[in-house]
Write an enzyme that holds these catalytic residues in place. Structure first.
Site, PDB file in Angstrom:
ATOM      1  N   GLY A  50       0.834  -1.186   0.000  1.00  0.00           N
ATOM      2  CA  GLY A  50       0.000   0.000   0.000  1.00  0.00           C
ATOM      3  C   GLY A  50       0.869   1.236   0.000  1.00  0.00           C
ATOM      4  O   GLY A  50       2.059   1.163   0.342  1.00  0.00           O
ATOM      5  N   GLN A  55       3.140   9.936   1.644  1.00  0.00           N
ATOM      6  CA  GLN A  55       4.432   9.251   1.476  1.00  0.00           C
ATOM      7  C   GLN A  55       5.153   9.667   0.203  1.00  0.00           C
ATOM      8  O   GLN A  55       6.338   9.385   0.035  1.00  0.00           O
ATOM      9  CB  GLN A  55       4.231   7.724   1.455  1.00  0.00           C
ATOM     10  CG  GLN A  55       3.793   7.161   2.796  1.00  0.00           C
ATOM     11  CD  GLN A  55       3.695   5.654   2.727  1.00  0.00           C
ATOM     12  OE1 GLN A  55       2.711   5.118   2.256  1.00  0.00           O
ATOM     13  NE2 GLN A  55       4.728   4.972   3.195  1.00  0.00           N
ATOM     14  N   CYS A  93       6.948  -0.465   6.797  1.00  0.00           N
ATOM     15  CA  CYS A  93       6.436   0.720   6.107  1.00  0.00           C
ATOM     16  C   CYS A  93       7.516   1.250   5.166  1.00  0.00           C
ATOM     17  O   CYS A  93       8.685   1.299   5.547  1.00  0.00           O
ATOM     18  CB  CYS A  93       6.079   1.784   7.146  1.00  0.00           C
ATOM     19  SG  CYS A  93       5.464   3.313   6.432  1.00  0.00           S
ATOM     20  N   LEU A  94       7.125   1.624   3.954  1.00  0.00           N
ATOM     21  CA  LEU A  94       8.122   2.132   2.992  1.00  0.00           C
ATOM     22  C   LEU A  94       8.787   3.418   3.485  1.00  0.00           C
ATOM     23  O   LEU A  94       9.901   3.729   3.075  1.00  0.00           O
ATOM     24  CB  LEU A  94       7.453   2.387   1.631  1.00  0.00           C
ATOM     25  CG  LEU A  94       6.960   1.145   0.873  1.00  0.00           C
ATOM     26  CD1 LEU A  94       6.236   1.561  -0.403  1.00  0.00           C
ATOM     27  CD2 LEU A  94       8.109   0.205   0.546  1.00  0.00           C
ATOM     28  N   HIS A 135      -3.492   0.651   8.047  1.00  0.00           N
ATOM     29  CA  HIS A 135      -2.157   1.241   7.968  1.00  0.00           C
ATOM     30  C   HIS A 135      -2.179   2.491   7.081  1.00  0.00           C
ATOM     31  O   HIS A 135      -1.613   3.524   7.439  1.00  0.00           O
ATOM     32  CB  HIS A 135      -1.186   0.183   7.421  1.00  0.00           C
ATOM     33  CG  HIS A 135       0.233   0.639   7.269  1.00  0.00           C
ATOM     34  ND1 HIS A 135       1.273   0.091   7.990  1.00  0.00           N
ATOM     35  CD2 HIS A 135       0.794   1.582   6.477  1.00  0.00           C
ATOM     36  CE1 HIS A 135       2.403   0.698   7.638  1.00  0.00           C
ATOM     37  NE2 HIS A 135       2.140   1.594   6.712  1.00  0.00           N
ATOM     38  N   HIS A 139      -1.783   6.649   7.833  1.00  0.00           N
ATOM     39  CA  HIS A 139      -0.930   7.618   7.131  1.00  0.00           C
ATOM     40  C   HIS A 139      -1.708   8.895   6.825  1.00  0.00           C
ATOM     41  O   HIS A 139      -1.185   9.998   6.937  1.00  0.00           O
ATOM     42  CB  HIS A 139      -0.439   7.038   5.794  1.00  0.00           C
ATOM     43  CG  HIS A 139       0.832   6.264   5.897  1.00  0.00           C
ATOM     44  ND1 HIS A 139       2.012   6.796   6.357  1.00  0.00           N
ATOM     45  CD2 HIS A 139       1.117   4.976   5.573  1.00  0.00           C
ATOM     46  CE1 HIS A 139       2.962   5.879   6.315  1.00  0.00           C
ATOM     47  NE2 HIS A 139       2.440   4.755   5.847  1.00  0.00           N
TER      48      HIS A 139
HETATM   49 ZN    ZN Z   1       3.368   2.948   5.684  1.00  0.00          ZN
END
Ligand code: ZN
Length: 166
Positions: A50, A55, A93-94, A135, A139
């Protein structure tokens, strides 16, 4: 053509800002459609399940999620109900590379959101799918897994280094 976008890494302040709701007419803009394609490509390339707009530096209520049926686009998502029953699982998480923590979340949620065309969706999600959605909605509220976990099981040192760099 879709482009891979740069991922904002913790503690970048863009991850903590408010994300505004999108208006239906904004969804028709070519620029917005392109952003969805770029986010989808970025998620695939970075092997994420995701990706939320903050992000990639955009403070809007938009997230993309990988599913068996392709990419699910969530616009202005809102969780309406959460099960009392929760489950703890490892999450990454990225925006927090190589950091993993145990996060407890409801196993079932009901949510509403707009799809990419602006159509209202309402559905129930369970298990891993429900976890990924929660998640991403986190964000969109400026919340990261390090706020949710009491137990960082991998990458504690990385986290400390990242925080000291700023
Ligand atoms: Zn994340």
């Amino acid at each position: 053509m879709a482009e891979t976008l740069a991922i904002k890494i913790y503690p970048d302040s863009v991850l903590r800002l408010k994300n505004r709701q999108l208006k239906p007419e904004e969804l028709q803009a070519q620029e917005f459609k392109q952003l969805i394609l770029d986010m989808e490509k970025t998620m695939q390339e970075k092997d994420g399940v995701g990706l939320a707009a903050p992000q990639v530096g955009k403070n809007i209520q938009l997230a993309v999620i990988k599913t068996d049926q392709g990419t699910l686009v969530l616009i202005n998502p809102k969780i309406l109900r959460r099960s009392l029953k929760k489950e703890e699982m490892e999450e990454g998480c990225l925006s927090l590379p190589e950091i993993f923590g145990l996060v407890k979340r409801p196993i079932k949620i009901k949510l509403t959101a707009l799809d990419a065309s602006g159509k209202k969706m309402k559905f129930v999600a369970t298990g891993y799918f429900a976890r990924v959605i929660q998640h991403e909605v986190d964000h969109l509220n400026g919340i990261l897994i390090i706020d949710r976990t009491k137990d960082i099981i991998k990458g504690k040192e990385n986290l400390e280094n990242m925080e000291h760099k700023t």
